[in-house]
Design a protein around this motif. Structure first.
Motif, PDB file in Angstrom:
ATOM      1  N   SER A 356       7.773   5.917   6.798  1.00 16.96           N
ATOM      2  CA  SER A 356       8.781   5.510   7.776  1.00 16.96           C
ATOM      3  C   SER A 356       8.180   4.567   8.827  1.00 16.96           C
ATOM      4  N   SER A 357       6.890   4.707   9.128  1.00 20.40           N
ATOM      5  CA  SER A 357       6.289   3.767  10.086  1.00 20.40           C
ATOM      6  C   SER A 357       5.966   2.446   9.397  1.00 20.40           C
ATOM      7  N   GLN A 358       5.757   2.510   8.086  1.00 15.33           N
ATOM      8  CA  GLN A 358       5.417   1.265   7.371  1.00 15.33           C
ATOM      9  C   GLN A 358       6.628   0.347   7.188  1.00 15.33           C
ATOM     10  N   VAL A 359       7.839   0.964   7.187  1.00 11.83           N
ATOM     11  CA  VAL A 359       9.035   0.185   6.844  1.00 11.83           C
ATOM     12  C   VAL A 359       9.152  -1.079   7.680  1.00 11.83           C
ATOM     13  N   LYS A 360       8.925  -0.940   8.977  1.00  6.33           N
ATOM     14  CA  LYS A 360       9.168  -2.107   9.834  1.00  6.33           C
ATOM     15  C   LYS A 360       8.215  -3.266   9.506  1.00  6.33           C
ATOM     16  N   TYR A 361       7.035  -2.948   8.960  1.00  3.79           N
ATOM     17  CA  TYR A 361       6.130  -4.032   8.550  1.00  3.79           C
ATOM     18  C   TYR A 361       6.494  -4.552   7.164  1.00  3.79           C
ATOM     19  N   ARG A 362       6.970  -3.657   6.325  1.00  4.62           N
ATOM     20  CA  ARG A 362       7.322  -4.085   4.970  1.00  4.62           C
ATOM     21  C   ARG A 362       8.554  -4.993   4.979  1.00  4.62           C
ATOM     22  N   ILE A 363       9.446  -4.817   5.969  1.00  2.21           N
ATOM     23  CA  ILE A 363      10.618  -5.694   5.991  1.00  2.21           C
ATOM     24  C   ILE A 363      10.367  -6.974   6.797  1.00  2.21           C
ATOM     25  N   LYS A 364       9.298  -6.988   7.578  1.00  3.71           N
ATOM     26  CA  LYS A 364       8.906  -8.255   8.204  1.00  3.71           C
ATOM     27  C   LYS A 364       8.384  -9.158   7.095  1.00  3.71           C
ATOM     28  N   THR A 365       8.277 -10.447   7.360  1.00  2.00           N
ATOM     29  CA  THR A 365       7.883 -11.298   6.231  1.00  2.00           C
ATOM     30  C   THR A 365       6.383 -11.537   6.183  1.00  2.00           C
ATOM     31  N   GLY A 366       5.630 -10.807   6.996  1.00  5.61           N
ATOM     32  CA  GLY A 366       4.178 -10.863   6.847  1.00  5.61           C
ATOM     33  C   GLY A 366       3.542 -12.061   7.506  1.00  5.61           C
ATOM     34  N   ILE A 367       2.408 -12.454   6.949  1.00  7.61           N
ATOM     35  CA  ILE A 367       1.643 -13.526   7.569  1.00  7.61           C
ATOM     36  C   ILE A 367       1.582 -14.732   6.622  1.00  7.61           C
ATOM     37  N   PRO A 368       1.384 -15.931   7.202  1.00 10.19           N
ATOM     38  CA  PRO A 368       1.329 -17.119   6.347  1.00 10.19           C
ATOM     39  C   PRO A 368       0.209 -16.993   5.313  1.00 10.19           C
TER      40      PRO A 368
END
Ligand code: AMP
Length: 556
Positions: A356-368
């Motif tokens: 559940s804490s990972q979700v917000k990073y997994r739905i972000k588009t990450g890094i170039p």
């Protein structure tokens, strides 16, 4: 910069050109025995792939295709498509991946604009081609692609059927070396108003893109790695931005590849399980279709890694997918950018936290990804603060961006300004460099002078137990300029009662937590059976805006 010392080798030194043929050679060297699979119909190894690519090149050459000519492909995702991905550009010709979901008028426009010379067409699209063939003045030959034994009755005169032609063609073709800046592929994007716009990519660009995504998705230690022992099945059509370039990456690694033809849930699930597929990529709509299928609950998908892109991944869908054990994360890019620009990257610490804490990073588009220079700039062109809040437009430089729109100087100048490709996407970036897409510039809603992100409201509403899919659009308002309107589809099995007020009450929690502003809460919430989709399977907000504006007095 002056003063640097430029390499000038001896005259005899070879100036190596980055060409697509080297991608194929690498895969062959490492895993000649790995399989290419098409539905439950075809299966062969990389050695055969190479042979068939040679045969296809000989066939095309016999049909008059030479360097600089354009060969169009109209097919579902298939082994034939993969063969064209290599044979056509390796001959120095240009592969036009035709978007088979365009209207006949748009299809005609793109095929004339690209000056297609030879057309490989799946029997399913013959009626479409028959409607426009009289006006396809540049086309010299059609080749039939079919899975059937019988030949379709039609008015198109085919040079032959693909398999029969290949059987007659010689397997050896001398793929010469040529300038790495030669155009390899072309296709059309219909994102904005007006006619579709052509984007084009060179061998050098596709090779560098392949290497960069191989590093980004394959080498850095993080979630969902794509390695040579994976089994790959695309779920983004091969006509759409080279299926994100992953067939090239898969081939370079010698990965087992599974091509599903037309996307039908039953066939997709069958292939996933029987072929042991471990990596796919798709837009959220396709993921949604699979995850909401009742069969999914009875099968083990815990070995499946899925990269989502092309549209924002709503938190509710991400949650449901992760709960099925699927290793889900995101990427961002666009037709104009080959496409990959950023990909999710979870650090060791993030990976150790609960899902559940990972979700917000997994739905972000990450890094170039490596070699992408990405900035987020305000209206004056200055970079916004890296605080995860300040919003600006994404502008980029990378070795693989389209250098303009085909034969369209005006639009090319709008795309490229001051040496930066302007994406039209609004985003923020945090201190660690994680990019979060806030909205398309044209989808943002300006209400009472404040900008509101439609994606944020969608993401919140997607977490309601009754909501299956939701789109938020801005509609004109005399008082506020625009007001957000939510259009929702309910989950088929949902038996409780839900209405606009219930969803607004649900959003209050997000307002209280400061995730949404009070003015972001839609005062109009409409329930529909289905949300219209674009030709590449994304929610069609342009159409929704028109439909909703036309039915301005429907249920609140
Ligand atoms: P296309 O040219 O059809 O591939 O569409 C590209 C557009 O899709 C981008 O300009 C973005 O607006 C949107 N897009 C792509 N990936 C993402 C993502 N991960 N999150 C949000 N929007 C995305």
């Amino acid at each position: 910069m002056t003063g640097t010392k430029i390499i000038r080798g001896v005259q005899e030194a070879h100036h190596f050109q980055l060409l697509i043929k080297q991608i194929l050679e690498a895969g062959l060297r490492y895993e000649p025995g790995r399989e290419i699979v098409y539905r439950d119909l075809v299966r062969y190894d990389y050695l055969k792939l190479k042979e068939r690519i040679g045969r296809l090149a000989n066939v095309l050459s016999g049909l008059g295709v030479g360097p600089g000519d354009t060969v169009a492909v109209l097919d579902w995702d298939s082994h034939r498509y993969l063969e064209a991905y290599f044979a056509v550009p390796m001959m120095g010709a240009i592969m036009h991946t035709v978007n088979v979901r365009l209207s006949p008028a748009q299809l005609l426009y793109t095929m004339r604009h690209a000056e297609d010379k030879v057309v490989l067409v799946n029997s399913e699209f013959i009626p479409l081609i028959e409607r426009i063939s009289g006006e396809l003045t540049s086309v010299r030959q059609f080749v039939l692609l079919t899975d059937e034994k019988t030949r379709p009755e039609c008015t198109i005169e085919f040079a032959g059927e693909y398999e029969e032609l290949l059987a007659e063609g010689r397997p050896d073709y001398d793929f010469e070396e040529f300038d790495e800046n030669s155009i390899a592929t072309v296709f059309y994007t219909t994102g904005t108003t007006g006619e579709p716009k052509g984007v084009y990519f060179s061998h050098r660009q596709l090779v560098l893109h392949t290497l960069a995504i191989t590093a980004s998705v394959g080498a850095y230690q993080s979630q969902g790695r794509f390695r040579s022992d994976d089994v790959y099945m695309p779920l983004t059509p091969m006509f759409h931005v080279h299926a994100w370039g992953l067939p090239y990456m898969a081939t370079m690694l010698g990965v087992k590849q599974v091509y599903p033809g037309k996307y039908e849930p039953a066939m997709l699930l069958k292939l996933l399980l029987t072929e042991g597929v471990t990596l796919s990529h798709c837009v959220p709509t396709i993921l949604h279709m699979l995850v909401s299928s009742p069969v999914v609950k009875s099968v083990d998908l815990s070995k499946w890694k899925v990269i989502i892109g092309g549209a924002a991944l709503p938190e509710g869908l991400a949650d449901a997918t992760l709960k099925l054990g699927i290793d889900l994360y995101s990427g961002y890019g666009m037709s104009e950018t080959c496409p990959v620009l950023t990909i999710t990257y979870l650090t060791k610490e993030m990976l150790q936290s609960d899902l559940s804490s990972q979700v917000k990073y997994r739905i972000k588009t990450g890094i170039p990804v490596p070699f992408v220079d990405l900035r987020i700039v305000d209206e004056m062109g200055s970079e916004v603060a890296h605080d995860g809040k300040s919003v600006g437009e994404i502008v980029v430089r990378a070795p693989w961006l389209t250098q303009g729109y085909l034969k369209d100087d005006d639009m090319s100048r709008q795309l490229w300004r001051d040496g930066w490709l302007h994406t039209g996407d609004m985003a923020n970036i945090d201190r660690e460099g994680y990019v979060e897409i806030v909205d398309r510039l044209k989808d943002m809603i300006k209400t009472g002078g404040e900008w509101v992100s439609s994606l944020e409201i969608e993401s919140a509403l997607s977490q309601h137990e009754a909501v299956s899919e939701v789109a938020v659009i801005g509609l004109p308002s005399e008082k506020w300029g625009e007001r957000p309107c939510a259009v929702a589809v309910l989950k088929p099995g949902f038996t409780g009662k839900v209405d606009g007020d219930a969803l607004r009450a649900f959003l209050k929690k997000f307002v209280d937590e400061g995730v949404l502003n009070t003015w972001s809460v839609p005062d109009r919430i409409v329930f529909v059976d289905a949300i219209p989709k674009t030709s590449v399977g994304k929610m069609d907000k342009k159409k929704l805006r028109t439909d909703m504006a036309a039915s301005a007095n429907s249920v609140k």
